[in-house]
Design a protein around this motif. Structure first.
Motif, PDB file in Angstrom:
ATOM      1  N   CYS A  57      -7.166   5.559  -3.003  1.00 30.03           N
ATOM      2  CA  CYS A  57      -8.255   4.785  -2.427  1.00 30.03           C
ATOM      3  C   CYS A  57      -8.604   5.331  -1.044  1.00 30.03           C
ATOM      4  N   LYS A 103       0.795  -1.219   0.000  1.00 31.70           N
ATOM      5  CA  LYS A 103       0.000   0.000   0.000  1.00 31.70           C
ATOM      6  C   LYS A 103       0.833   1.277   0.000  1.00 31.70           C
ATOM      7  N   TRP A 127      -4.745  -9.162   3.386  1.00 30.70           N
ATOM      8  CA  TRP A 127      -4.643  -8.002   4.277  1.00 30.70           C
ATOM      9  C   TRP A 127      -5.073  -6.712   3.596  1.00 30.70           C
ATOM     10  N   ARG A 156      -7.701  -6.441   1.546  1.00 33.89           N
ATOM     11  CA  ARG A 156      -9.105  -6.509   1.134  1.00 33.89           C
ATOM     12  C   ARG A 156      -9.960  -5.515   1.914  1.00 33.89           C
ATOM     13  N   HIS A 157     -10.848  -4.864   1.210  1.00 30.89           N
ATOM     14  CA  HIS A 157     -11.827  -3.942   1.792  1.00 30.89           C
ATOM     15  C   HIS A 157     -12.979  -3.850   0.808  1.00 30.89           C
ATOM     16  N   PRO A 158     -14.074  -3.173   1.135  1.00 30.43           N
ATOM     17  CA  PRO A 158     -15.159  -3.051   0.155  1.00 30.43           C
ATOM     18  C   PRO A 158     -14.645  -2.445  -1.152  1.00 30.43           C
ATOM     19  N   TYR A 208     -10.119   3.824   1.302  1.00 24.80           N
ATOM     20  CA  TYR A 208     -10.036   2.774   2.326  1.00 24.80           C
ATOM     21  C   TYR A 208      -8.597   2.476   2.740  1.00 24.80           C
ATOM     22  N   CYS A 209      -7.735   2.210   1.754  1.00 28.76           N
ATOM     23  CA  CYS A 209      -6.381   1.742   2.081  1.00 28.76           C
ATOM     24  C   CYS A 209      -5.281   2.731   1.711  1.00 28.76           C
TER      25      CYS A 209
END
Length: 66
Positions: free
Chosen positions: A48, A7, A30, A32-34, A50-51
């Motif tokens: 992103c 990331k 590790w 993974r997210h929506p 989320y990450c």
């Protein structure tokens, strides 16, 4: 294909990766997210929510996109 296994890295994407979404299908567990779709063509890059993976568009834009 784009990959976001680290990331902290900038992920280069091209026309073949559109429509761009994160996480990518080959992302490790590790990461993974929506799934969220990102508009990388607007400014040439997208982050992103989320990450925090940073995607940068490289190469020729698809026809019909300015």
């Amino acid at each position: 294909m784009a990959e976001n296994s680290n990331k902290d890295e900038v992920v280069q994407v091209g026309a073949a990766d559109l429509p761009l979404h994160c996480p990518q299908p080959d992302a490790p567990l590790w990461a993974r997210h929506p799934r969220v779709f990102l508009d990388v063509l607007k400014s040439g890059e997208a982050v992103c929510p989320y990450c925090s993976a940073r995607y940068v568009f490289t190469g020729e834009r698809p026809k019909g996109h300015h």
